[in-house]
Write a protein that holds these residues in place. Sequence first.
Motif, PDB file in Angstrom:
ATOM      1  N   ARG A   1       0.399  -0.265  -4.773  1.00 19.23           N
ATOM      2  CA  ARG A   1       0.893  -1.633  -4.644  1.00 19.23           C
ATOM      3  C   ARG A   1       2.228  -1.762  -5.372  1.00 19.23           C
ATOM      4  O   ARG A   1       2.356  -1.338  -6.529  1.00 19.23           O
ATOM      5  CB  ARG A   1      -0.098  -2.632  -5.241  1.00 19.23           C
ATOM      6  CG  ARG A   1      -1.410  -2.711  -4.477  1.00 19.23           C
ATOM      7  CD  ARG A   1      -2.327  -3.752  -5.081  1.00 19.23           C
ATOM      8  NE  ARG A   1      -3.557  -3.879  -4.305  1.00 19.23           N
ATOM      9  CZ  ARG A   1      -4.536  -4.719  -4.609  1.00 19.23           C
ATOM     10  NH1 ARG A   1      -4.437  -5.474  -5.683  1.00 19.23           N
ATOM     11  NH2 ARG A   1      -5.614  -4.780  -3.859  1.00 19.23           N
ATOM     12  N   PRO A   2       3.232  -2.360  -4.722  1.00 17.03           N
ATOM     13  CA  PRO A   2       4.500  -2.586  -5.409  1.00 17.03           C
ATOM     14  C   PRO A   2       4.309  -3.519  -6.599  1.00 17.03           C
ATOM     15  O   PRO A   2       3.368  -4.325  -6.637  1.00 17.03           O
ATOM     16  CB  PRO A   2       5.379  -3.242  -4.331  1.00 17.03           C
ATOM     17  CG  PRO A   2       4.704  -2.954  -3.032  1.00 17.03           C
ATOM     18  CD  PRO A   2       3.245  -2.844  -3.337  1.00 17.03           C
ATOM     19  N   LEU A   3       5.202  -3.422  -7.557  1.00 20.54           N
ATOM     20  CA  LEU A   3       5.183  -4.337  -8.700  1.00 20.54           C
ATOM     21  C   LEU A   3       5.801  -5.673  -8.339  1.00 20.54           C
ATOM     22  O   LEU A   3       5.510  -6.692  -8.974  1.00 20.54           O
ATOM     23  CB  LEU A   3       5.947  -3.717  -9.874  1.00 20.54           C
ATOM     24  CG  LEU A   3       5.411  -2.381 -10.396  1.00 20.54           C
ATOM     25  CD1 LEU A   3       6.290  -1.858 -11.516  1.00 20.54           C
ATOM     26  CD2 LEU A   3       3.962  -2.531 -10.856  1.00 20.54           C
ATOM     27  N   ALA A   4       6.683  -5.689  -7.317  1.00 19.93           N
ATOM     28  CA  ALA A   4       7.319  -6.923  -6.858  1.00 19.93           C
ATOM     29  C   ALA A   4       7.915  -6.674  -5.479  1.00 19.93           C
ATOM     30  O   ALA A   4       8.201  -5.531  -5.109  1.00 19.93           O
ATOM     31  CB  ALA A   4       8.411  -7.375  -7.826  1.00 19.93           C
ATOM     32  N   ALA A   5       8.079  -7.734  -4.715  1.00 18.52           N
ATOM     33  CA  ALA A   5       8.734  -7.662  -3.409  1.00 18.52           C
ATOM     34  C   ALA A   5       9.745  -8.799  -3.322  1.00 18.52           C
ATOM     35  O   ALA A   5       9.413  -9.946  -3.645  1.00 18.52           O
ATOM     36  CB  ALA A   5       7.714  -7.773  -2.282  1.00 18.52           C
ATOM     37  N   GLU A   6      10.964  -8.473  -2.902  1.00 21.51           N
ATOM     38  CA  GLU A   6      12.034  -9.468  -2.797  1.00 21.51           C
ATOM     39  C   GLU A   6      12.566  -9.509  -1.367  1.00 21.51           C
ATOM     40  O   GLU A   6      12.672  -8.470  -0.703  1.00 21.51           O
ATOM     41  CB  GLU A   6      13.163  -9.143  -3.767  1.00 21.51           C
ATOM     42  CG  GLU A   6      12.729  -9.218  -5.230  1.00 21.51           C
ATOM     43  CD  GLU A   6      13.870  -9.071  -6.209  1.00 21.51           C
ATOM     44  OE1 GLU A   6      13.654  -9.319  -7.408  1.00 21.51           O
ATOM     45  OE2 GLU A   6      14.986  -8.695  -5.782  1.00 21.51           O
ATOM     46  N   PHE A   7      12.905 -10.710  -0.920  1.00 13.61           N
ATOM     47  CA  PHE A   7      13.369 -10.925   0.449  1.00 13.61           C
ATOM     48  C   PHE A   7      14.624 -11.790   0.430  1.00 13.61           C
ATOM     49  O   PHE A   7      14.761 -12.682  -0.414  1.00 13.61           O
ATOM     50  CB  PHE A   7      12.291 -11.616   1.281  1.00 13.61           C
ATOM     51  CG  PHE A   7      10.941 -10.965   1.218  1.00 13.61           C
ATOM     52  CD1 PHE A   7      10.604  -9.954   2.108  1.00 13.61           C
ATOM     53  CD2 PHE A   7      10.009 -11.342   0.257  1.00 13.61           C
ATOM     54  CE1 PHE A   7       9.358  -9.339   2.041  1.00 13.61           C
ATOM     55  CE2 PHE A   7       8.764 -10.731   0.184  1.00 13.61           C
ATOM     56  CZ  PHE A   7       8.440  -9.726   1.078  1.00 13.61           C
TER      57      PHE A   7
END
Length: 341
Positions: free
Chosen positions: A161-167
């Motif tokens: 699982r990623p630690l964070a996702a940005e869009f």
Amino acid sequence: MSTGPTATSAAWVRGVLRMFESQGVDSARLLQAAEIDPALLEDPHGRLELEAVNRLWRLAVAASGQETLGLDRALASRYLDLEIAANWIGSDATLGSVLQSQASYAALTNDASAFTLEPEHPNVWLALTHGNDRAYPRQRIEYAMLATVLVMQRITRCLLRPLAAEFVFPEPADAHRHRMAFPCPLRFDRPANRLLLAGEDLELPVVSGSASVFVVEERVLESLLADLGTARTSFRVAQELVGRLRKGEFQSQSLAAALGLSDTQLARQLRAERTSLEDLLDRVRRELAHEYLAASDAPLAEMPGWLGLRDAAEFAAAVRRWFGTTPADYRRHHGPDRPRA
């Protein structure tokens, strides 16, 4: 930086079209409306200009009525092209080394989903190279990011699982699908589309064996999902077995723990689904043996270990019980090089 039009591989688009079809979208009409020649998708080395693929996504979103089309982990996993995942497997030992090599290679195969790696000690950002403006259909970008996570999970056999996702896109009114697809902190209206990967995850070993063996195992999982999908515990056990047999880790206690159950609870749930661990173990071994023998060039000498069997004699006995013949004869009559009538 590329000077020509950004392009997407035909193999990638074929998988996306199958996903669209599962949601009731007519792929033939979709291709016609997007002005894409269906013949391009049959070329194993074909590439489609990105703007045509963007049109495809916009039309599919409109036809399906789904603003979050593609943001379903189970759906995306089912229609992700296995060969694309297999292409990530080489002689590299860890996820980090695979990503390093793929960061250089992606632009040659599917530069619409090319990425860069940006260290942020001890972690690393995986940032998409293209799509960092709002003119792109967000569904295509978000699907590409989810597919990247799924590929990483497949080649490591870990629930990474990623630690964070940005869009770069604005936060949707309802971000539930985004939270389900990316179970980590989400940030919108950012300068880039990117995923923060934990440094310790980059040390995860990739699945052992060749790319063809990887595809075989994934094909078995697809078959088991079709057969056992409503028997949830049975499929979860079968899924664990496919990943564990090669490591010899298929004891009842370790399987139950992986599912968050006790031995007793696991046995009870399997009985309720009219099966047992022993039956599932034999079924998974049989499915894998068929695929190894009939659909791969995997060496016979390696197969007993891959199935968690003691030796060649035990493997031969099992094959005779399952198929009524020897491993060599089964491959001769069912393998990819069998004589054609």
